[in-house]
Enzyme design. Structure first.
Site, PDB file in Angstrom:
ATOM      1  N   GLU A  18      28.031  36.113  30.170  1.00  0.00           N
ATOM      2  CA  GLU A  18      28.461  37.078  31.196  1.00  0.00           C
ATOM      3  C   GLU A  18      27.665  38.379  31.085  1.00  0.00           C
ATOM      4  OE1 GLU A  18      30.024  38.032  33.700  1.00  0.00           O
ATOM      5  OE2 GLU A  18      31.587  36.601  34.243  1.00  0.00           O
ATOM      6  N   ARG A 101      43.191  41.188  29.136  1.00  0.00           N
ATOM      7  CA  ARG A 101      42.041  41.757  28.432  1.00  0.00           C
ATOM      8  C   ARG A 101      41.092  42.350  29.463  1.00  0.00           C
ATOM      9  NH1 ARG A 101      37.556  38.819  29.536  1.00  0.00           N
ATOM     10  NH2 ARG A 101      37.682  36.554  29.774  1.00  0.00           N
ATOM     11  N   ASN A 103      37.597  42.688  31.523  1.00  0.00           N
ATOM     12  CA  ASN A 103      36.715  41.685  32.100  1.00  0.00           C
ATOM     13  C   ASN A 103      35.398  42.351  32.519  1.00  0.00           C
ATOM     14  OD1 ASN A 103      36.359  38.899  32.660  1.00  0.00           O
ATOM     15  ND2 ASN A 103      36.684  39.260  34.833  1.00  0.00           N
ATOM     16  N   ASN A 147      36.844  41.237  38.863  1.00  0.00           N
ATOM     17  CA  ASN A 147      35.557  40.671  38.486  1.00  0.00           C
ATOM     18  C   ASN A 147      34.414  41.443  39.137  1.00  0.00           C
ATOM     19  OD1 ASN A 147      33.936  38.762  37.093  1.00  0.00           O
ATOM     20  ND2 ASN A 147      35.454  37.182  37.491  1.00  0.00           N
ATOM     21  N   ASP A 197      32.458  35.241  41.196  1.00  0.00           N
ATOM     22  CA  ASP A 197      32.477  35.822  39.856  1.00  0.00           C
ATOM     23  C   ASP A 197      31.648  37.101  39.871  1.00  0.00           C
ATOM     24  OD1 ASP A 197      32.558  36.203  37.041  1.00  0.00           O
ATOM     25  OD2 ASP A 197      32.613  34.056  36.680  1.00  0.00           O
TER      26      ASP A 197
END
Length: 293
Positions: A18, A101, A103, A147, A197
C-alpha cells in the site's frame, strides 16, 4: 492501454502492499507492507528494494524532510528516521470503536496530513487532519473504510474513497484553511463486485483508482466519467502513485492477503509492485512540513 503495458518491477510478495509515495528528490519509491510492518524503499534504476521493520501495522507514509518519513501506525502517528531506522511516536488516537485502525493518508500542499481510518463496524471510521503545528481535527465521520484521497490540480476539489460503499466522493476544498464542504458522489461502483482503493490524480485532473478485486486500474476524467481500465495480472491492486523522471510512470501496489492457495497459484505475482507508463504526468507529492519535531 492493455495488460502488456503493466510491468512487474519487483517480486515483493507483500501481504498487503500500500501507500506508494514517489520521492522526486532522490528518484525512488516509498511503499508499505501493512501487516508485515515494513516500510520499503525501492530504487527503479537498480531494481533494489530495502525495508525497515517499524514494529507495528503501518498503513500510510509521507515524506517529512530529506531523511524522515511520517508514518500512520495502527492508532498513532510517528516519524521514521531513514538513517537510523528509529521510530519516534508523535501523536496517538483513541478510536471510538475497538476494531479500528488508521488506513490511507496523504499530505496537501500546505503540509497537512490527511489520514482516514478503517473499522470493522460500519460507519465507525472517520477522516482526520494532522497539521504542522501538531493540531488534530476530525474532518468527516460515518465512513467504514476511508481510503484513497487526493486533490484536483487547481486544489478546488478534494476526493475521498469509502471502499465499503463502493464510492468515491468529491468535496469543495479551501486550500488556505484546509476545509472541505458539499460532499457529493463522484464515482459510484456499487453495481460491481469491486471496491475502489487507493487513487492518484494526474496533471490533467484525471483520477486513477486501484480496483480491489477488479483485476484493474480505472481512469476517470474530471467529471467522473470513466475513460478506460487497465488490466492487471493480479486480483487486488491496492494503490497507485505517479513517479519517474517525468512523473509519467504509474506505480501500483498489490495484495495477496485473503486469497486462497488456489487463487495465489493462479496469480503468483499477487503482492508484487508494478509500473505502467502513461501519457499524462502526475503531480509531485507534498511533504509534511513540521520540521521542528
Amino acid at each position: 492501454m492493455n495488460q502488456s503495458s503493466v510491468q512487474n518491477v519487483l517480486s515483493a510478495r507483500a501481504r498487503l502492499g500500500e501507500s506508494p509515495v514517489w520521492d522526486v528528490e532522490n528518484q525512488r519509491l516509498f511503499w508499505v507492507d501493512i501487516y508485515n510492518h515494513r516500510v520499503h524503499l525501492f530504487d527503479p534504476a537498480t531494481r533494489h528494494d530495502r525495508y525497515f521493520d517499524v514494529g507495528n501495522v503501518v498503513s500510510a507514509i509521507h515524506k517529512a524532510g530529506s531523511d524522515r518519513l511520517l508514518l500512520a501506525l495502527s492508532n498513532s502517528l510517528a516519524f521514521l528516521n531513514l538513517q537510523t531506522g528509529e521510530v519516534t511516536p508523535i501523536h496517538q488516537v483513541e478510536f471510538p470503536h475497538p476494531d479500528t485502525r488508521f488506513n490511507d493518508g496523504k499530505c496537501d500542499s500546505q503540509g497537512r496530513f490527511w489520514i482516514g481510518s478503517i473499522s470493522e463496524a460500519p460507519g465507525q471510521a472517520a477522516l482526520y487532519r494532522y497539521d504542522p503545528d501538531g493540531s488534530w481535527q476530525v474532518m468527516e465521520t460515518g465512513l467504514t473504510i476511508s481510503n484513497g484521497l487526493g486533490w484536483s490540480p487547481d486544489e478546488s476539489t478534494f476526493y475521498l474513497t469509502d471502499s465499503a460503499q463502493h464510492k468515491i466522493y468529491a468535496y469543495n476544498f479551501e486550500a488556505a484553511t484546509g476545509t472541505i464542504s458539499d460532499r457529493r458522489v463522484f464515482i459510484d461502483l456499487s453495481d460491481e463486485a469491486v471496491e475502489p482503493d487507493g487513487l492518484a490524480i494526474d496533471s490533467e485532473g484525471n483520477l486513477w483508482s486501484a480496483l480491489w478485486n477488479g483485476w484493474c486500474i480505472a481512469c476517470f476524467n474530471s467529471t467522473g466519467e470513466e475513460i478506460f481500465r487497465v488490466k492487471m495480472p493480479v486480483q487486488r491492486p491496492t494503490s497507485v502513485a505517479f513517479g519517474g523522471t517525468n512523473l509519467t510512470d504509474l506505480y501500483i501496489t498489490s495484495a495477496a492477503i485473503g486469497l486462497s492457495q488456489k487463487d495465489i497459484q493462479q496469480q503468483i505475482n499477487a503482492g508484487d509492485l508494478f509500473c505502467l507508463s502513461t501519457n499524462s504526468p502526475g503531480m509531485p507529492s507534498h511533504q509534511f512540513f513540521n520540521s521542528s519535531m
